[in-house]
Write an enzyme that holds these catalytic residues in place. Sequence first.
Site, PDB file in Angstrom:
ATOM      1  N   HIS A   1       0.856  -1.189   0.000  1.00 62.13           N
ATOM      2  CA  HIS A   1       0.000   0.000   0.000  1.00 62.13           C
ATOM      3  C   HIS A   1       0.893   1.240   0.000  1.00 62.13           C
ATOM      4  O   HIS A   1       1.914   1.277   0.699  1.00 62.13           O
ATOM      5  CB  HIS A   1      -0.913   0.004   1.230  1.00 62.13           C
ATOM      6  CG  HIS A   1      -1.954   1.077   1.197  1.00 62.13           C
ATOM      7  ND1 HIS A   1      -1.666   2.380   1.569  1.00 62.13           N
ATOM      8  CD2 HIS A   1      -3.250   1.071   0.806  1.00 62.13           C
ATOM      9  CE1 HIS A   1      -2.761   3.118   1.418  1.00 62.13           C
ATOM     10  NE2 HIS A   1      -3.740   2.343   0.972  1.00 62.13           N
TER      11      HIS A   1
ATOM     12  N   GLU B   1       0.794   4.058   1.410  1.00 62.46           N
ATOM     13  CA  GLU B   1       1.080   4.633   2.724  1.00 62.46           C
ATOM     14  C   GLU B   1       2.174   3.846   3.440  1.00 62.46           C
ATOM     15  O   GLU B   1       3.071   4.422   4.069  1.00 62.46           O
ATOM     16  CB  GLU B   1      -0.182   4.669   3.577  1.00 62.46           C
ATOM     17  CG  GLU B   1       0.050   5.340   4.934  1.00 62.46           C
ATOM     18  CD  GLU B   1      -1.145   5.268   5.854  1.00 62.46           C
ATOM     19  OE1 GLU B   1      -0.933   5.195   7.080  1.00 62.46           O
ATOM     20  OE2 GLU B   1      -2.297   5.286   5.362  1.00 62.46           O
TER      21      GLU B   1
ATOM     22  N   THR C   1      -2.729   4.124   8.752  1.00 59.71           N
ATOM     23  CA  THR C   1      -3.852   4.904   9.299  1.00 59.71           C
ATOM     24  C   THR C   1      -5.221   4.377   8.893  1.00 59.71           C
ATOM     25  O   THR C   1      -6.232   4.795   9.451  1.00 59.71           O
ATOM     26  CB  THR C   1      -3.760   6.379   8.859  1.00 59.71           C
ATOM     27  OG1 THR C   1      -3.922   6.457   7.434  1.00 59.71           O
ATOM     28  CG2 THR C   1      -2.442   7.008   9.277  1.00 59.71           C
TER      29      THR C   1
ATOM     30  N   CYS D   1      -6.554   6.679  11.838  1.00 63.00           N
ATOM     31  CA  CYS D   1      -7.026   8.061  11.859  1.00 63.00           C
ATOM     32  C   CYS D   1      -8.480   8.153  12.302  1.00 63.00           C
ATOM     33  O   CYS D   1      -9.244   7.184  12.244  1.00 63.00           O
ATOM     34  CB  CYS D   1      -6.815   8.710  10.492  1.00 63.00           C
ATOM     35  SG  CYS D   1      -8.073   8.350   9.277  1.00 63.00           S
TER      36      CYS D   1
ATOM     37  N   SER E   1      -8.946   1.295  -2.516  1.00 63.61           N
ATOM     38  CA  SER E   1      -9.027   2.134  -1.313  1.00 63.61           C
ATOM     39  C   SER E   1      -9.032   1.255  -0.076  1.00 63.61           C
ATOM     40  O   SER E   1      -9.990   0.520   0.172  1.00 63.61           O
ATOM     41  CB  SER E   1     -10.298   2.997  -1.361  1.00 63.61           C
ATOM     42  OG  SER E   1     -10.573   3.548  -0.095  1.00 63.61           O
TER      43      SER E   1
ATOM     44  N   ASN F   1      -9.272   2.026   3.161  1.00 64.52           N
ATOM     45  CA  ASN F   1     -10.300   2.309   4.174  1.00 64.52           C
ATOM     46  C   ASN F   1     -11.679   1.856   3.702  1.00 64.52           C
ATOM     47  O   ASN F   1     -12.509   1.437   4.508  1.00 64.52           O
ATOM     48  CB  ASN F   1     -10.281   3.790   4.576  1.00 64.52           C
ATOM     49  CG  ASN F   1     -10.876   4.708   3.542  1.00 64.52           C
ATOM     50  OD1 ASN F   1     -12.086   4.899   3.506  1.00 64.52           O
ATOM     51  ND2 ASN F   1     -10.045   5.297   2.693  1.00 64.52           N
TER      52      ASN F   1
END
Length: 324
Positions: A133, A135, A174, A204, A232, A234
Amino acid sequence: MTAPRKPELHIVLCSPRGFCAGVVRAIDTVERALKLYGPPVYVRHEIVHNRHVVESLRTKGAIFVEELDEIPDTDAPVVFSAHGVPKSIPAEAERRNFFALDATCPLVTKVHREAEIHFKRGREIAMIGHAGHPEVVGTLGQLPPGAVILIETVEQAKKFQPNDASKLAFVTQTTLSIDDTAAIVATLKARFPDIIGPHKEDICYATTNRQLAVKKVAPVVDAMIVVGSPNSSNSQRLREVAEHEGCPRAVLVNGAADLDWSMFEGVSRLGITAGASAPEVLVEEILDAFAEKYTLRVDSVSAASEDGIFFPLPRPLRPATAAE
């Protein structure tokens, strides 16, 4: 002749849903750069993981690339995505004299700083996250190779062998599942009681709030739609949370065009949410699509308020700075 009566459908909207402050900041960074400097504006990687957002910005003059070597020598702005980048990327941008704008979410930057502090204090660092990913790639790239060990599952946490258990810390991606992450953290803490975690958890607020709303709604609906792109993180976690909370059918869709209507046969209560990178217009289009086939009753269930949460734009784009 009267039209046949449409069946009734009770829709429960999860709140909060959709854009978070970090996503708003990232999109606004590209749009303000386009307004101030004109096209093109180069963006390394998708600014956020949503096809609708990327295509919208592309029509306005944004050019998306995966690596900086795809960008010609230019004075145009070069934007780093909300997911964060390894340190090698801004270094390369500086070497090529690019006008770089960092749209990294401040909550991701927080994780970068935590990892750097642990490293400076001589700690070995475990990162809970998903391999590959952006991030995670960005966080791992803040430090020398091997300084951060990636842990994706409880099983890996059980097998993890640090060099010195008394000098150990962890950070997390996050956008993870709250429950899955808690299980991994619990495993690490049981094995290594001295392990140091974040002062405030790394997952987050937006990820947490959207998952909490899904937890409230999933047990009381027959199906759940999560609006978001497949890449995505999340959004994928929201679909998984709905399944874990007992929702019989949970599906992730980009938008109304992706709806498989056979999935909703016999459904009388439908939950709808949206990942943090999905715009509200996509939710509205799905509601419109259902309204053509059903008589809708729409309610909202809230897990938290995000009023007042705001992240300022990168400094060169702030009005006072840009006017100088």
